[in-house]
Structures are given as structure tokens and as C-alpha cells.
Design a protein around this motif. Structure first.
Motif, PDB file in Angstrom:
ATOM      1  N   GLY A  84       9.905  10.142   5.537  1.00  0.00           N
ATOM      2  CA  GLY A  84       9.163  11.032   4.668  1.00  0.00           C
ATOM      3  C   GLY A  84       8.523  10.401   3.271  1.00  0.00           C
ATOM      4  N   VAL A  85       8.478   9.162   3.145  1.00  0.00           N
ATOM      5  CA  VAL A  85       7.781   8.513   2.190  1.00  0.00           C
ATOM      6  C   VAL A  85       6.179   8.826   2.274  1.00  0.00           C
ATOM      7  N   SER A  86       5.594   9.086   1.283  1.00  0.00           N
ATOM      8  CA  SER A  86       4.233   9.426   1.101  1.00  0.00           C
ATOM      9  C   SER A  86       3.467   8.345   0.862  1.00  0.00           C
ATOM     10  N   PHE A  87       2.685   7.667   1.740  1.00  0.00           N
ATOM     11  CA  PHE A  87       1.895   6.592   1.537  1.00  0.00           C
ATOM     12  C   PHE A  87       0.423   7.009   1.293  1.00  0.00           C
ATOM     13  N   MET A 104      -0.733  -5.380   2.253  1.00  0.00           N
ATOM     14  CA  MET A 104      -0.176  -4.246   1.141  1.00  0.00           C
ATOM     15  C   MET A 104      -0.137  -2.935   1.706  1.00  0.00           C
ATOM     16  N   SER A 105       0.482  -2.000   1.443  1.00  0.00           N
ATOM     17  CA  SER A 105       0.423  -0.553   1.613  1.00  0.00           C
ATOM     18  C   SER A 105       1.023   0.077   0.170  1.00  0.00           C
ATOM     19  N   PHE A 106       0.390   0.735  -0.142  1.00  0.00           N
ATOM     20  CA  PHE A 106       0.623   1.624  -1.445  1.00  0.00           C
ATOM     21  C   PHE A 106       1.402   3.153  -0.952  1.00  0.00           C
ATOM     22  N   PHE A 107       2.235   3.281  -2.215  1.00  0.00           N
ATOM     23  CA  PHE A 107       2.764   4.656  -1.551  1.00  0.00           C
ATOM     24  C   PHE A 107       3.556   5.301  -3.017  1.00  0.00           C
ATOM     25  N   ARG A 108       4.109   6.616  -2.970  1.00  0.00           N
ATOM     26  CA  ARG A 108       4.496   7.267  -4.155  1.00  0.00           C
ATOM     27  C   ARG A 108       6.045   7.343  -3.929  1.00  0.00           C
TER      28      ARG A 108
END
Length: 123
Positions: A84-87, A104-108
Motif C-alpha cells: 500500500g505504499v503510495s509511489f 530512484m523512485s519517490f514515494f510518500r
């Protein structure tokens, strides 16, 4: 000799400490050190990560970006997305130097702070 030798601790402001602790401890599996009142501490390879509600307005809007090193960005991306991590993006190449590629990949996180997975691949 440099005045600053290493990062020892990083503060991340949170709105709900229990929710944030659960996210970092269970979802990201960052080793939990201890909690003292409204402060929670984690060990990120020798760097302490401190989560706490902001003491005042000066700290309320600050949010560092943590770059979390992973062995396989594709595996980490899939594993975290599955829980369920929001990328905000997919793993992507950001730099290539000699025989090393930086991906890289960014998430909240649960508090809407921006974080990034970082993987350095040898080519």
C-alpha cells in the motif's frame, strides 16, 4: 579535516506518531530503537531517524527527503507497492557514471513526507 563528518540523526515531523512509527517499523522495516514520550527513534545503518510531532511552527513545515538505499530497486518497489505504499513515480535511472547507475523512485510516507528508494547498480 571537515567540520561535518557524517549524518548522525535526521528529524522527520509527523502528525500522528503512532501511525508513523507503524509505517517505518512495519511497512519499511526500519529497525526500531526506542520511543521516549513523543519521540521515536530508528536505526538507518548507524544514522538515527527521529520522528516527532513538531515542537512549533518552525518545524511544522520542514521535511527532509530521505534516500533509502536498497539492493534491488525493482524488488523493493514491488514489495512496498504491494503493502500500500503510495509511489509518485516508478524506478528510473537518474545518473550514470563510469560503471555505476543510480536509480530512484519517490514515494510518500504515512505523514505525506517525500522519501526515495535509491539503488546504485554496477554495470
Amino acid at each position: 579535516m571537515s567540520l561535518i563528518q557524517q549524518i548522525k540523526q535526521i528529524y522527520i515531523p509527523v502528525k500522528e506518531l503512532d501511525r508513523a512509527v507503524q509505517f517505518y517499523r512495519e511497512t519499511l522495516e526500519v529497525p526500531f530503537l526506542f520511543q521516549a514520550g513523543k519521540l521515536a527513534f530508528f536505526d538507518c545503518g548507524g544514522v538515527r531517524l527521529m520522528l516527532s510531532p513538531p515542537e512549533n511552527e518552525d518545524f511544522a513545515t520542514s521535511s527532509p527527503i530521505l534516500y533509502l538505499s536498497v539492493e534491488s530497486i525493482d524488488d523493493a518497489y514491488v514489495q512496498l507497492k504491494n503493502v500500500g505504499v503510495s509511489f509518485i513515480d516508478q524506478p528510473h535511472l537518474v545518473a550514470k557514471m563510469d560503471t555505476t547507475e543510480t536509480w530512484m523512485s519517490f514515494f510518500r510516507d504515512s505523514e505525506h513526507n517525500l522519501l526515495a528508494l535509491l539503488c546504485e547498480k554496477t554495470t
